[in-house]
Motif scaffolding. Structure first.
Motif, PDB file in Angstrom:
ATOM      1  N   GLY A   1      59.513  -2.196  41.934  1.00 25.53           N
ATOM      2  CA  GLY A   1      60.128  -1.869  40.646  1.00 25.53           C
ATOM      3  C   GLY A   1      59.625  -2.782  39.553  1.00 25.53           C
ATOM      4  N   ASN A   2      60.569  -3.351  38.813  1.00 23.22           N
ATOM      5  CA  ASN A   2      60.225  -4.258  37.719  1.00 23.22           C
ATOM      6  C   ASN A   2      60.275  -5.722  38.126  1.00 23.22           C
ATOM      7  OD1 ASN A   2      59.888  -2.119  35.836  1.00 23.22           O
ATOM      8  ND2 ASN A   2      62.119  -1.980  35.577  1.00 23.22           N
ATOM      9  N   ASP A   3      60.419  -5.986  39.434  1.00 25.84           N
ATOM     10  CA  ASP A   3      60.453  -7.376  39.904  1.00 25.84           C
ATOM     11  C   ASP A   3      59.101  -8.040  39.683  1.00 25.84           C
ATOM     12  OD1 ASP A   3      62.976  -6.812  40.683  1.00 25.84           O
ATOM     13  OD2 ASP A   3      62.541  -6.690  42.829  1.00 25.84           O
ATOM     14  N   THR A   4      59.133  -9.350  39.528  1.00 24.88           N
ATOM     15  CA  THR A   4      57.894 -10.115  39.405  1.00 24.88           C
ATOM     16  C   THR A   4      57.172 -10.144  40.748  1.00 24.88           C
ATOM     17  OG1 THR A   4      58.905 -11.528  37.721  1.00 24.88           O
ATOM     18  CG2 THR A   4      56.897 -12.343  38.792  1.00 24.88           C
TER      19      THR A   4
ATOM     20  N   THR B   1      48.707  -6.303  38.326  1.00 27.02           N
ATOM     21  CA  THR B   1      48.193  -7.075  37.184  1.00 27.02           C
ATOM     22  C   THR B   1      48.600  -6.493  35.833  1.00 27.02           C
ATOM     23  OG1 THR B   1      46.127  -5.802  37.269  1.00 27.02           O
ATOM     24  CG2 THR B   1      46.214  -7.866  38.517  1.00 27.02           C
ATOM     25  N   SER B   2      49.188  -5.297  35.827  1.00 26.01           N
ATOM     26  CA  SER B   2      49.531  -4.652  34.556  1.00 26.01           C
ATOM     27  C   SER B   2      51.012  -4.253  34.547  1.00 26.01           C
ATOM     28  CB  SER B   2      48.645  -3.411  34.337  1.00 26.01           C
ATOM     29  OG  SER B   2      49.074  -2.691  33.197  1.00 26.01           O
ATOM     30  N   SER B   3      51.596  -4.318  33.378  1.00 22.82           N
ATOM     31  CA  SER B   3      52.993  -3.903  33.212  1.00 22.82           C
ATOM     32  C   SER B   3      53.097  -2.510  32.600  1.00 22.82           C
ATOM     33  CB  SER B   3      53.731  -4.913  32.321  1.00 22.82           C
ATOM     34  OG  SER B   3      53.092  -5.021  31.052  1.00 22.82           O
ATOM     35  N   ASP B   4      51.987  -1.802  32.532  1.00 17.48           N
ATOM     36  CA  ASP B   4      51.965  -0.460  31.940  1.00 17.48           C
ATOM     37  C   ASP B   4      52.761   0.500  32.833  1.00 17.48           C
ATOM     38  OD1 ASP B   4      51.452   1.934  30.753  1.00 17.48           O
ATOM     39  OD2 ASP B   4      49.270   1.729  30.713  1.00 17.48           O
ATOM     40  N   PRO B   5      53.830   1.118  32.328  1.00 14.96           N
ATOM     41  CA  PRO B   5      54.625   2.041  33.152  1.00 14.96           C
ATOM     42  C   PRO B   5      53.853   3.291  33.562  1.00 14.96           C
ATOM     43  CG  PRO B   5      55.353   2.105  30.862  1.00 14.96           C
ATOM     44  CD  PRO B   5      54.394   0.973  30.973  1.00 14.96           C
ATOM     45  N   GLU B   6      52.849   3.680  32.782  1.00 13.87           N
ATOM     46  CA  GLU B   6      52.068   4.875  33.122  1.00 13.87           C
ATOM     47  C   GLU B   6      51.272   4.655  34.410  1.00 13.87           C
ATOM     48  OE1 GLU B   6      50.480   8.630  33.061  1.00 13.87           O
ATOM     49  OE2 GLU B   6      52.191   7.778  31.974  1.00 13.87           O
ATOM     50  N   ILE B   7      50.719   3.432  34.578  1.00  9.48           N
ATOM     51  CA  ILE B   7      49.976   3.127  35.801  1.00  9.48           C
ATOM     52  C   ILE B   7      50.912   3.152  37.003  1.00  9.48           C
ATOM     53  CG2 ILE B   7      48.673   1.339  37.010  1.00  9.48           C
ATOM     54  CD1 ILE B   7      47.535   0.475  34.339  1.00  9.48           C
TER      55      ILE B   7
END
Length: 545
Positions: free
Chosen positions: A286-289, A424-430
Motif C-alpha cells: 500500500g502506502n507504507d514505506t 522507487t516511485s510514489s506515482d499512483p498510476e504506476i
C-alpha cells in the motif's frame, strides 16, 4: 523351524542392505546416493577430460581412447564418448538462488513453477509457506513444484501448528545434506553442499517473526554464532529477519539504545565478520514505506556476483530475490537399470523353475546359508534371463507440464519491471498498473493449472498413468537418509556419511531386533494325516453349497 526363518531373514536383509555396487539390490538402496570419490567421481581412470559449455553449464566428458571415434550429438552441442556409459560430468560455474517470503505458497504454486522453469535455480528458499489462519494441517507433498523432480525438499513446521513453515528446495545434483544445529530457534533450515574435497557450502533459511519473544531473538543470534563456528569455507544465510529499523548503508539502528534487538544483531554479524548484501527495499505494501526485511548474509561477500530484485509471487508483498553465488561444483549425472516385470516371459521362467530338481540342488549336507545362496542365485539368474531391463537417466531435466506461451512470460517480465518502479516511485498510476498486471498474471497461471488438471482428467481412462503420476506427486515425497551416528547412543560419536556405512548401521539395527532362539535342536512337529477330498463330485458340491 523358527531359527531357520530367523537366519534366512537376517541373511537376506543383510545381503540386501549391504549389497555391493554390482548387486541387483544396490539400485534400490542407493538410487538417491550418487556421491563419487576420487577418480570415479571425475569419470575414472587416467583419461583426459574436457569441458564444453551448454547453456551456462559445463558438461565434462571422458576423453576418447586412441583409435576410437566419438559420437557427436550436434543437436545438444557436446561430444559423447562411446566408452561413457555411466553418465556425464557436469560443472556448475555458479549457483542461482531463488528466495522470497510467499505469505502462503499453496495458491502461488502455479506461478512459482513457471518462474522456476524459466530461471532454473539450483536453490529455492521460501518462508511463510502456510496461511495465517488454517483449519487443517498441511503436508509437505502439497508443495511439490509442478512437473519438476529435480529438487530435494527440506521443510520445517509444515505439518504442525508451529510457525508459518518454510521449504528449501535444492537441486539433487548438488548432493545436499541437512545440517542439524543445536540452537533451539523456531524456524530455520540448514543444509550443506560439497563443492570439492576441501570446501563445503552452508546454506541457511531463516524466518523471524516480528512478534517473537525475547528468548527467540536471543536464539537467532546464538544460531548465527553456531553456524559461523562450523567454519564452512562458504556460507549463505537468507530469510525474512523483520528488522525494518536497521539502516544497512551505515549499519546503524534507530536510537541510542545498546539493548535493542537491531543493535545486538548488527554486533552479532560484525563479531562474526559477516556481510549483508541486500541494499534495496524488499517489502512494500500500500502506502507504507518500503523496507529491507529480507536479508542475505554471507561470510564472503565476494562470492555474491549479483542480486536481482524481481516482483513478488502472486499478491505477496515481498520481492523475489535472485542471488548468483560464485562457487564451482562438479558432479556426475547417473543412470541405473530397472526390471520391466510387465514384459517378462513368465511362461519360460516358470518352465525352467519347474524343471529344476530342487532335491538335487539343495543338498542335505549343506548349511542353511549355503542352500539359501544356491536358491537365491538360481532365482535371480532366471530373472535376469527372462525379465528385460531398461536404463533410467537420473537427474535429467524435466520439461514443465504447463504449456506456457511467450505472452505469459512477457507479462511476468512486465510485472518485474513495474514492481521495481513502485519501490522507487510514489506515482499512483504506476502502482495501479502493477496491480492490474499482477491480477492478470495470477489469473493466467491459475487457469494454466486448471486446464492441465482437466486435460489429465479427460485422459484418465485412456492413459491412467498420467493422472496417477500427478496424484503421486501430490501425495508422496522422497526423503534423503541423513548422516547416522556410528554409535546411536552417543551423539558425540562420528557420523556415517557414505551409503555403505549407513547400510551397515541399518542392517546391524534390524538384525538386533530379531528374536534369538536358544541353541539346540529345533522342536519337531508330530505327523498329521490329511485326507484328500475330491471336490469335483456332485455330493461334495452339494455339501459345500
Amino acid at each position: 523351524m523358527a531359527p531357520v526363518r530367523t537366519t534366512k531373514a537376517v541373511s537376506y536383509f543383510t545381503a540386501t542392505v549391504t549389497a555391493a555396487p554390482d548387486s541387483p539390490y544396490w539400485g534400490a538402496m542407493n538410487s538417491r546416493s550418487r556421491t563419487g570419490t576420487g577418480k570415479e567421481a571425475l569419470g575414472g581412470g587416467e583419461e583426459e577430460t574436457r569441458a564444453k559449455p551448454i547453456g551456462g553449464i559445463h558438461v565434462q566428458s571422458t576423453g576418447t581412447p586412441v583409435g576410437q571415434k566419438d559420437n557427436k550429438d550436434q543437436n545438444k552441442g557436446r561430444t559423447i564418448s562411446k566408452q561413457q556409459t555411466t553418465g556425464k560430468q557436469i560443472t556448475f560455474e555458479n549457483l542461482t538462488c531463488f528466495y522470497t517470503n510467499a505469505d502462503q505458497l499453496k495458491n502461488k504454486l502455479s506461478e512459482l513453477a513457471i518462474r522456476v522453469n524459466e530461471i532454473k535455480p539450483e536453490i529455492i528458499g521460501i518462508t511463510e509457506v502456510k496461511p495465517k489462519t488454517r483449519s487443517l494441517n498441511m503436508k509437505p507433498q502439497e508443495f511439490s513444484i509442478e512437473g519438476n523432480t529435480d529438487y530435494c525438499m527440506f521443510d520445517k513446521n509444515i505439518d504442525n501448528n508451529m510457525g508459518r513453515g518454510m521449504i528449501l528446495y535444492v537441486n539433487k545434483l548438488l548432493q545436499p545434506k541437512e545440517v542439524r544445529l543445536e540452537t533451539n530457534f523456531q524456524e530455520n533450515i540448514f543444509i550443506e553442499v560439497p563443492l570439492n574435497v576441501h570446501e563445503k557450502l552452508l546454506i541457511g533459511l531463516i524466518y523471524r517473526s516480528d512478534s517473537g519473544s525475547e528468548e527467540n531473538n536471543n536464539s537467532l543470534r546464538n544460531l548465527i554464532n553456531e553456524a559461523t563456528s562450523k567454519n564452512y569455507s562458504k556460507m549463505i544465510i537468507m530469510g525474512d529477519f523483520n528488522y525494518p529499523d536497521i539502516n544497512w548503508e551505515t549499519w546503524n539502528s534507530k536510537g541510542d539504545s545498546t539493548e535493542s534487538h537491531e543493535y545486538k544483531l548488527i554486533h552479532c554479524l560484525q563479531d562474526n565478520f559477516l556481510s549483508q548484501v541486500i541494499e534495496h527495499p524488499t517489502r512494500w505494501r500500500g502506502n507504507d514505506t518500503p523496507h529491507i526485511l529480507d536479508l542475505v548474509i554471507t561470510n564472503n561477500e565476494h562470492i555474491i556476483s549479483s542480486v536481482d530484485y524481481q516482483s513478488p509471487l502472486g499478491k505477496s508483498d515481498h520481492n523475489v530475490l535472485i542471488v548468483k553465488i560464485d562457487c564451482q561444483k562438479s558432479t556426475k549425472t547417473t543412470s541405473r537399470t530397472r526390471k520391466c516385470y510387465n514384459k517378462a516371459n513368465y511362461d519360460k521362467l516358470n518352465e525352467e523353475i519347474n524343471a529344476v530338481n530342487w532335491r538335487q540342488e539343495l543338498k542335505e549336507d549343506h548349511t542353511i546359508e549355503e542352500n539359501w545362496e544356491l536358491f537365491r542365485n538360481k532365482i535371480h539368474g532366471l530373472i535376469d534371463k527372462y525379465v528385460p531391463t531398461k536404463s533410467i537417466k537420473l537427474n535429467k531435466n524435466n520439461k514443465h507440464n504447463f504449456p506456457v506461451d511467450q505472452d505469459t512470460l512477457k507479462l511476468i517480465k512486465l510485472k518485474h519491471s513495474l514492481s521495481k518502479q513502485v519501490v522507487t516511485s510514489s506515482d499512483p498510476e504506476i502502482r495501479r498498473q502493477y496491480c492490474k498486471i499482477r491480477h492478470k498474471v495470477k489469473a493466467i497461471t491459475r487457469n494454466l493449472r486448471k486446464n492441465y488438471e482437466q486435460s489429465l482428467a479427460s485422459k484418465a481412462k485412456t492413459d491412467p498413468k498420467l493422472i496417477w503420476k500427478y496424484i503421486n506427486s501430490k501425495s508422496k515425497t522422497k526423503v534423503e537418509i541423513g548422516d547416522l551416528y556410528v554409535n546411536p547412543k552417543d551423539t558425540n560419536s562420528r557420523k556415517a556419511t557414505t551409503a555403505k556405512e549407513k547400510a551397515d548401521i541399518l542392517a546391524k539395527f534390524f538384525q538386533s531386533v530379531f528374536v534369538k532362539e536358544d541353541e539346540g535342536e529345533s522342536p519337531t512337529l508330530a505327523d498329521k494325516k490329511y485326507h484328500q477330498r475330491n471336490v469335483g463330485t456332485e455330493n461334495n458340491k452339494r455339501a459345500y453349497n
